[in-house]
Design an enzyme around this catalytic site. Sequence first.
Site, PDB file in Angstrom:
ATOM      1  N   THR A 121     -22.620   3.425  59.970  1.00  0.00           N
ATOM      2  CA  THR A 121     -23.528   4.126  60.887  1.00  0.00           C
ATOM      3  C   THR A 121     -22.879   4.157  62.267  1.00  0.00           C
ATOM      4  OG1 THR A 121     -25.394   3.362  59.647  1.00  0.00           O
ATOM      5  CG2 THR A 121     -25.838   4.121  61.876  1.00  0.00           C
ATOM      6  N   PHE A 152     -27.620   5.919  53.194  1.00  0.00           N
ATOM      7  CA  PHE A 152     -29.060   5.720  53.402  1.00  0.00           C
ATOM      8  C   PHE A 152     -29.580   4.601  52.509  1.00  0.00           C
ATOM      9  CE2 PHE A 152     -28.140  10.111  54.579  1.00  0.00           C
ATOM     10  CZ  PHE A 152     -28.690  10.153  55.850  1.00  0.00           C
ATOM     11  N   ARG A 154     -31.069   1.135  51.267  1.00  0.00           N
ATOM     12  CA  ARG A 154     -31.980   0.096  51.767  1.00  0.00           C
ATOM     13  C   ARG A 154     -31.599  -1.212  51.118  1.00  0.00           C
ATOM     14  NH1 ARG A 154     -37.085   2.772  49.395  1.00  0.00           N
ATOM     15  NH2 ARG A 154     -35.445   3.207  47.922  1.00  0.00           N
ATOM     16  N   ASN A 208     -33.219   6.935  60.828  1.00  0.00           N
ATOM     17  CA  ASN A 208     -33.579   5.530  61.036  1.00  0.00           C
ATOM     18  C   ASN A 208     -34.537   5.372  62.214  1.00  0.00           C
ATOM     19  OD1 ASN A 208     -32.189   4.601  58.879  1.00  0.00           O
ATOM     20  ND2 ASN A 208     -30.741   3.345  60.001  1.00  0.00           N
ATOM     21  N   LEU A 250     -45.750   2.952  56.568  1.00  0.00           N
ATOM     22  CA  LEU A 250     -46.957   2.821  57.390  1.00  0.00           C
ATOM     23  C   LEU A 250     -47.558   1.449  57.171  1.00  0.00           C
ATOM     24  CD1 LEU A 250     -48.798   6.272  57.113  1.00  0.00           C
ATOM     25  CD2 LEU A 250     -47.577   5.335  59.074  1.00  0.00           C
ATOM     26  N   GLY A 253     -47.361  -4.891  60.479  1.00  0.00           N
ATOM     27  CA  GLY A 253     -46.962  -6.281  60.263  1.00  0.00           C
ATOM     28  C   GLY A 253     -46.205  -6.849  61.436  1.00  0.00           C
ATOM     29  N   CYS A 260     -30.143  -2.731  60.559  1.00  0.00           N
ATOM     30  CA  CYS A 260     -30.061  -1.290  60.829  1.00  0.00           C
ATOM     31  C   CYS A 260     -31.022  -0.801  61.906  1.00  0.00           C
ATOM     32  CB  CYS A 260     -30.295  -0.524  59.541  1.00  0.00           C
ATOM     33  SG  CYS A 260     -29.198  -1.053  58.237  1.00  0.00           S
ATOM     34  N   LYS A 263     -30.714  -2.157  65.603  1.00  0.00           N
ATOM     35  CA  LYS A 263     -29.410  -1.805  66.179  1.00  0.00           C
ATOM     36  C   LYS A 263     -29.279  -0.288  66.360  1.00  0.00           C
ATOM     37  CE  LYS A 263     -25.704  -1.236  63.703  1.00  0.00           C
ATOM     38  NZ  LYS A 263     -24.544  -1.249  62.862  1.00  0.00           N
TER      39      LYS A 263
HETATM   40  C1  UGA Z   1     -32.948   1.009  56.491  1.00  0.00           C
HETATM   41  C2  UGA Z   1     -33.287   2.413  55.984  1.00  0.00           C
HETATM   42  O1  UGA Z   1     -34.533   2.379  55.289  1.00  0.00           O
HETATM   43  C3  UGA Z   1     -32.192   2.940  55.056  1.00  0.00           C
HETATM   44  O2  UGA Z   1     -32.498   4.275  54.671  1.00  0.00           O
HETATM   45  C4  UGA Z   1     -30.857   2.920  55.815  1.00  0.00           C
HETATM   46  O3  UGA Z   1     -29.781   3.355  54.997  1.00  0.00           O
HETATM   47  C5  UGA Z   1     -30.571   1.501  56.278  1.00  0.00           C
HETATM   48  O4  UGA Z   1     -31.666   1.057  57.121  1.00  0.00           O
HETATM   49  C6  UGA Z   1     -29.278   1.519  57.048  1.00  0.00           C
HETATM   50  O5  UGA Z   1     -29.203   2.152  58.103  1.00  0.00           O
HETATM   51  O6  UGA Z   1     -28.270   1.001  56.544  1.00  0.00           O
HETATM   52  P1  UGA Z   1     -33.160  -1.471  55.501  1.00  0.00           P
HETATM   53  O7  UGA Z   1     -32.867  -1.920  56.894  1.00  0.00           O
HETATM   54  O8  UGA Z   1     -32.433  -2.086  54.371  1.00  0.00           O
HETATM   55  O9  UGA Z   1     -32.915   0.123  55.381  1.00  0.00           O
HETATM   56  O10 UGA Z   1     -34.685  -1.774  55.217  1.00  0.00           O
HETATM   57  P2  UGA Z   1     -36.092  -1.003  55.285  1.00  0.00           P
HETATM   58  O11 UGA Z   1     -36.720  -1.049  53.952  1.00  0.00           O
HETATM   59  O12 UGA Z   1     -35.959   0.323  55.900  1.00  0.00           O
HETATM   60  O13 UGA Z   1     -36.927  -1.973  56.257  1.00  0.00           O
HETATM   61  C7  UGA Z   1     -36.546  -2.189  57.599  1.00  0.00           C
HETATM   62  C8  UGA Z   1     -37.560  -3.059  58.288  1.00  0.00           C
HETATM   63  O14 UGA Z   1     -38.782  -2.352  58.495  1.00  0.00           O
HETATM   64  C9  UGA Z   1     -37.947  -4.335  57.531  1.00  0.00           C
HETATM   65  O15 UGA Z   1     -37.996  -5.419  58.429  1.00  0.00           O
HETATM   66  C10 UGA Z   1     -39.319  -4.044  56.984  1.00  0.00           C
HETATM   67  O16 UGA Z   1     -40.100  -5.207  56.829  1.00  0.00           O
HETATM   68  C11 UGA Z   1     -39.885  -3.154  58.077  1.00  0.00           C
HETATM   69  N1  UGA Z   1     -40.948  -2.255  57.590  1.00  0.00           N
HETATM   70  C12 UGA Z   1     -40.670  -1.271  56.681  1.00  0.00           C
HETATM   71  C13 UGA Z   1     -42.241  -2.398  58.102  1.00  0.00           C
HETATM   72  O17 UGA Z   1     -42.529  -3.269  58.945  1.00  0.00           O
HETATM   73  N2  UGA Z   1     -43.217  -1.524  57.670  1.00  0.00           N
HETATM   74  C14 UGA Z   1     -42.958  -0.551  56.774  1.00  0.00           C
HETATM   75  O18 UGA Z   1     -43.907   0.210  56.437  1.00  0.00           O
HETATM   76  C15 UGA Z   1     -41.669  -0.427  56.266  1.00  0.00           C
END
Ligand code: UGA
Length: 434
Positions: A121, A152, A154, A208, A250, A253, A260, A263
Amino acid sequence: MKIAVIGTGYVGLVTAAGLAEFGHAVVGADKAADKIERIARGELPIYEPGLEELLKSNLKRGNLTFSEDLDKTIRASDVIFVCVGTPQGEDGSADMSQIEEVSRQIAENLNGYKVVVEKSTVPVKTSSWIKRTITLYKKSDIHFDIASNPEFLREGSAVPDFLRPDRIIIGVETERARDILVKIYENAKDRLLITNIDTAELIKHASNSFLAMKISYINLMANLCEKTEADIEQVAKGMGLDPRIGNLFLKAGLGFGGSCFPKDLKALIKIGEDLGVDMSLLKETDRINAERSKLFLEKIKKALWILKDKKIAILGLAFKPDTDDIREAPSIKLIANLLNEGAVLRLYDPKAQNNMKELYPEDKTRIQYCRTPYKAANGANALLLCTEWKEFIDLDLKKVKNLMDNPIIVDGRNIFNPAEVRKIGFEYYSIGRN
Ligand code: UGA
């Protein structure tokens, strides 16, 4: 087509194993020789569901190998995926020194036409810098192309995200590079979006930051719910039924963590400001997220008043379930705040304990790591939930209640149904619900 993947972090490993699974001949390269040696034996430095199996089966098939010799790997390849880290620099911008180093190394080993694909990224315009660096340092007039193919993935579902992606963004400036990348992703050709390079780079950051904004938005609504009789879970459900909004991301928490969102959001703010664009919308997204841990601490104080010498169990240390990653995990700030208040902590996470121990080593008086959630709950004055691991959703709450000194739960991820938990006899605090 011979493919090199430089960098064997999260993105590099999944990319190397995934491209090998697509049937390509892939060499994963990293200058860290000890790391390469372990990976080549099928040992993973990270926990990611399904990755070990993917790695081992492709190592066995022989289409995936690993090398610490970057020069040789570059010379032997037709396509080079750059997957090195772009950590956050002091001013919030991404530190691009590893990308620059690899670009110079590619230039020095350019022995024939190659496509250099940036997958890490990176800020918009990075490809132009890679191109300029390779052009400056290459020793001959051999032609090369650059491309952007942001990932992309996760954490926790990186393998299916790579093998069955929603979309593959390919940013190119020549037809030759375009044809090569289209061929690499032949099995997902219905999901390709081909753009120019700046657009591809921006799509990644824009996605992101948009998701981060969605999370801060729902957390802002949760704050409103706490001052009214509204329930954030119902608000999110009602909003999500509108297909224009959608029901994903949505979940209110403790806010977003990980390597990701925090940053990338800061990096996009910096990029925008450097280019003279007002980025206040994203600055608020970041500020709201930073406040989550403070608001959570207030909730804990509301339940326990004085935290000094209180025994507090924390379930969940990883920034999200199904990973051992604790980078920017909300639990880190929480632990610091609780220690600062003089609390005694009992920590449990199914996968992330070892990583947290490096940051907060075990200490007989203040920090103890436990082998089960029940051991953590034993004798505790309160139980905090920071990550929604399935194991916690399935807890035997009656057993937990009997083990605790005071049956108090402060749930930072809205894992439980308030009425059910209260019926068992807990005092229960959660996010945006009464
Ligand atoms: C995120 C993106 O979802 C990926 O598409 C992207 O490729 C990746 O960053 C990256 O740039 O490499 P990731 O960081 O693994 O992926 O995790 P997410 O599932 O997106 O969650 C990120 C944070 O948001 C977590 O701390 C999660 O607990 C929080 N979150 C997520 C919430 O608080 N509420 C939600 O509804 C969803």
